[in-house]
Design an enzyme around this catalytic site. Structure first.
Site, PDB file in Angstrom:
ATOM      1  N   HIS A  28      30.775 -21.805   1.505  1.00  0.00           N
ATOM      2  CA  HIS A  28      29.431 -22.293   1.201  1.00  0.00           C
ATOM      3  C   HIS A  28      29.182 -23.437   2.181  1.00  0.00           C
ATOM      4  O   HIS A  28      29.999 -23.650   3.084  1.00  0.00           O
ATOM      5  CB  HIS A  28      29.310 -22.747  -0.262  1.00  0.00           C
ATOM      6  CG  HIS A  28      30.082 -23.964  -0.589  1.00  0.00           C
ATOM      7  ND1 HIS A  28      31.454 -23.967  -0.752  1.00  0.00           N
ATOM      8  CD2 HIS A  28      29.713 -25.267  -0.746  1.00  0.00           C
ATOM      9  CE1 HIS A  28      31.880 -25.182  -1.013  1.00  0.00           C
ATOM     10  NE2 HIS A  28      30.854 -26.002  -1.009  1.00  0.00           N
ATOM     11  N   CYS A  65      33.525 -24.564  -5.469  1.00  0.00           N
ATOM     12  CA  CYS A  65      33.748 -25.021  -4.085  1.00  0.00           C
ATOM     13  C   CYS A  65      34.885 -24.252  -3.415  1.00  0.00           C
ATOM     14  O   CYS A  65      35.087 -24.377  -2.208  1.00  0.00           O
ATOM     15  CB  CYS A  65      34.071 -26.510  -4.055  1.00  0.00           C
ATOM     16  SG  CYS A  65      32.697 -27.521  -4.613  1.00  0.00           S
ATOM     17  N   GLU A 100      27.020 -35.723   0.586  1.00  0.00           N
ATOM     18  CA  GLU A 100      27.221 -34.268   0.607  1.00  0.00           C
ATOM     19  C   GLU A 100      26.068 -33.560  -0.092  1.00  0.00           C
ATOM     20  O   GLU A 100      25.629 -32.488   0.323  1.00  0.00           O
ATOM     21  CB  GLU A 100      28.538 -33.933  -0.081  1.00  0.00           C
ATOM     22  CG  GLU A 100      29.002 -32.520   0.167  1.00  0.00           C
ATOM     23  CD  GLU A 100      30.245 -32.183  -0.642  1.00  0.00           C
ATOM     24  OE1 GLU A 100      31.228 -31.768  -0.050  1.00  0.00           O
ATOM     25  OE2 GLU A 100      30.221 -32.335  -1.890  1.00  0.00           O
ATOM     26  N   ASP A 102      28.401 -29.875  13.563  1.00  0.00           N
ATOM     27  CA  ASP A 102      27.104 -29.276  13.270  1.00  0.00           C
ATOM     28  C   ASP A 102      27.104 -27.766  13.522  1.00  0.00           C
ATOM     29  O   ASP A 102      27.467 -27.298  14.595  1.00  0.00           O
ATOM     30  CB  ASP A 102      26.028 -29.939  14.134  1.00  0.00           C
ATOM     31  CG  ASP A 102      24.646 -29.544  13.671  1.00  0.00           C
ATOM     32  OD1 ASP A 102      24.446 -29.363  12.458  1.00  0.00           O
ATOM     33  OD2 ASP A 102      23.754 -29.399  14.533  1.00  0.00           O
ATOM     34  N   HIS A 103      26.678 -27.026  12.499  1.00  0.00           N
ATOM     35  CA  HIS A 103      26.659 -25.563  12.550  1.00  0.00           C
ATOM     36  C   HIS A 103      28.057 -25.000  12.790  1.00  0.00           C
ATOM     37  O   HIS A 103      28.226 -23.992  13.474  1.00  0.00           O
ATOM     38  CB  HIS A 103      25.645 -25.060  13.577  1.00  0.00           C
ATOM     39  CG  HIS A 103      24.223 -25.201  13.088  1.00  0.00           C
ATOM     40  ND1 HIS A 103      23.596 -26.425  13.036  1.00  0.00           N
ATOM     41  CD2 HIS A 103      23.332 -24.303  12.587  1.00  0.00           C
ATOM     42  CE1 HIS A 103      22.370 -26.260  12.557  1.00  0.00           C
ATOM     43  NE2 HIS A 103      22.182 -24.987  12.262  1.00  0.00           N
ATOM     44  N   HIS A 152      32.050 -25.019   4.557  1.00  0.00           N
ATOM     45  CA  HIS A 152      33.414 -25.417   4.229  1.00  0.00           C
ATOM     46  C   HIS A 152      33.862 -24.700   2.951  1.00  0.00           C
ATOM     47  O   HIS A 152      33.118 -23.946   2.336  1.00  0.00           O
ATOM     48  CB  HIS A 152      33.555 -26.941   4.088  1.00  0.00           C
ATOM     49  CG  HIS A 152      33.153 -27.516   2.760  1.00  0.00           C
ATOM     50  ND1 HIS A 152      33.836 -28.571   2.183  1.00  0.00           N
ATOM     51  CD2 HIS A 152      32.153 -27.197   1.907  1.00  0.00           C
ATOM     52  CE1 HIS A 152      33.259 -28.885   1.046  1.00  0.00           C
ATOM     53  NE2 HIS A 152      32.247 -28.086   0.837  1.00  0.00           N
ATOM     54  N   HIS A 155      26.684 -27.242   3.413  1.00  0.00           N
ATOM     55  CA  HIS A 155      25.875 -28.401   3.049  1.00  0.00           C
ATOM     56  C   HIS A 155      25.118 -28.936   4.260  1.00  0.00           C
ATOM     57  O   HIS A 155      25.529 -28.737   5.404  1.00  0.00           O
ATOM     58  CB  HIS A 155      26.774 -29.540   2.521  1.00  0.00           C
ATOM     59  CG  HIS A 155      27.486 -29.224   1.250  1.00  0.00           C
ATOM     60  ND1 HIS A 155      26.833 -29.122   0.048  1.00  0.00           N
ATOM     61  CD2 HIS A 155      28.795 -28.977   0.986  1.00  0.00           C
ATOM     62  CE1 HIS A 155      27.719 -28.836  -0.901  1.00  0.00           C
ATOM     63  NE2 HIS A 155      28.912 -28.734  -0.363  1.00  0.00           N
TER      64      HIS A 155
END
Lengths: 141, 141, 141, 141, 141, 141
Positions: free
Chosen positions: D43, D37, D131, D83-84, D18, D45
């Site tokens: 980047h 960020c 997070e 996810d991914h 994100h 998480h």
């Protein structure tokens, strides 16, 4: 079930105060070398101790060593001496030694390896001490 | 993205020494009431602090509050005063108070809630302090 | 240090066997409703129990309640009855009840809340049981 | 075993990329408000999601709700979409919204609460998203 | 990106019932040697399994071995046989063996090392099984 | 307090985006080999890095090496280059290499082992990178 070598680890915990400093250093030098860990008013940690013992699996019990017995030895010889104590002032096996995690690991290794001499086939493989979630040390003898 | 109320939590950590005792108790009574936590030579902990702040989501930033700002406030007003310190002897907001985790949570709540007064809409919802992996306290004001 | 309401939590652990099933269901229906948790040969878990007690801070001790006392009560009335036991067959307060984590939380709440009746001002706020790292339940009475 | 209200929580995980930024901000302002960020190269998480559902215990099953069913709903409607994936570019329910953890919690709450409408008696109580080990948010609707 | 030797570890989990005892021991001797782990009504654990595989990094993929493939092998040959099962009664590779964590690690090592024979260059380096947060064993073949 | 060899470990964390793919593969082949990790829109992780350094205990300080110094080196040479970055596009020491955790561990080992050359007696023993709670890699040089 033959006598394969297996490593078993018991985790124990103790909460203690300590301070990193040398009497032959000035306060400034202590602060320079040891940082806030040299605070003369002490600070402390929740230490986590991992004792790893190595030996063959006993075919009669399926155990390398009874973990209750190992836990009792660690409690009597190590944890009871450190828990809710001041490592610099109250722990016999740290007497005269800098209260660093490295030195603590070496001394605990020696105490426990001596104690396990009476048990055939097993020996201390590693002492791991976690001081904070970011720092830990290991000593293998 | 409307102004729904969301709770955000920042975790911080500090390592400190303390002792539970009352000057008006004898050593025996201190031991009886506070157990090994009354050790006169001190002991210590890795304290984990969870600060939960409550407020509406700012539609421009998607934040309740910038966590970097919150972290900076916690560091300056709480963590820097406690980390590698003796809670009984060196922490202004604990002066004259029993160094229990309950009291620590109440005082940290008050310190941080005052500090957040300058931020519109947000307030401290909960202070949680974990003293060991088995014990923690929470205070909601 | 006034009588602010604080929540204190004690974590305890127990390892037990259990099985989810109804005698009035066929094996097929048990499998359909309860999945592999209905295995007639049993399975088990490392359960983690969080007991949260709520009350004012005692200004004399800085405690809501002595955690050693709380831990002793939990051990005697809950953990000793569950640890290394079969929840379906050996636990008096689960007798005749489905061995789900929900029911376990409700019954532990009742057992402990009764036991805390003798302590003025404090009461059980929440029983949380973690069955696996992905599943937990909470009961607030 | 009566219909006491119990809260059950299912943990799920997803790994996503994100970026926090506003198109109507300059790069400088994005950096100023969102810090690192806002990195235009993204980047990511390992997000941990806790879905807490509230309802009475079904006396026939001992369940508030079958956790396998809950897990399947969360997977299909939330985890498989995140996810991914890139939260800013690929997630329908985040379309047009700042990819903050606060907004993510609100939107996941809405998606799941709608999905649970078909189940009598249960509703989403809380969405908690962790997070990093130091930051998490909670939304209660 | 040359063929440096790297160790990759996959964590898997299973929940199972077991009992430590010998048929040729009396109940008293079983209790004496194995403690509450000998409870005839069974007990159980959330076991955590760490499978470490060693091999050179494949320069084409950057992998020692595809972790999805490794996970699938572990699931089929180990986890599906143990999860929600009784280790003493239902697991073929533990048949006739004491259900100790040491024996479990040795047998899982053998099962997986055989299975990895078909993969060039890689082999099982270590099987680690965590039985509780305080106890774990490691076997290196 | 003699010069016994002790291993000290510093944990650091970084959050980054990455993608596993080869430019000389078709999209289909990338998906086939790397699965959802090949998503062209990126995904990301909270990476946890464990740097283990080996050396004798300095009898003057009780340290193998000052962990503040070690942490500073790791931050400057590794964490600041990776944190909130895209591993494929923005990290000099990963330039031209597949962004697998195996390759990341090898390259971080090389960077840090070079940097520790200036310190007598100590060397990097192991780089461990945890990508998710289920997957980690270790490289020992």
């Amino acid at each position: 079930m033959t006598n394969k070598i297996v490593y078993i680890t018991r985790r124990e915990r103790f909460n203690a105060a300590h301070r990193l400093f040398r009497e032959d250093y000035s306060d400034e030098k202590n602060l320079d070398v040891f940082g806030k860990c040299s605070n003369p008013m002490w600070h402390g940690h929740n230490y986590t101790l991992f004792v790893t013992v190595k030996g063959p699996v006993n075919p009669e019990t399926g155990f390398v060593m009874n973990l209750k017995v190992l836990s009792k030895i660690i409690k009597e010889l190590v944890v009871d001496k450190l828990d809710h104590k001041n490592i610099n002032l109250e722990v016999d096996f740290m007497n005269g030694k800098l209260a660093s995690t490295e030195n603590l690991a070496v001394e605990i290794f020696n105490v426990l390896n001596n104690a396990l001499n009476e048990f055939e086939n097993v020996s201390v493989h590693c002492i791991k001490i976690q001081e904070t979630e970011n720092n830990f040390v290991e000593y293998f003898g």
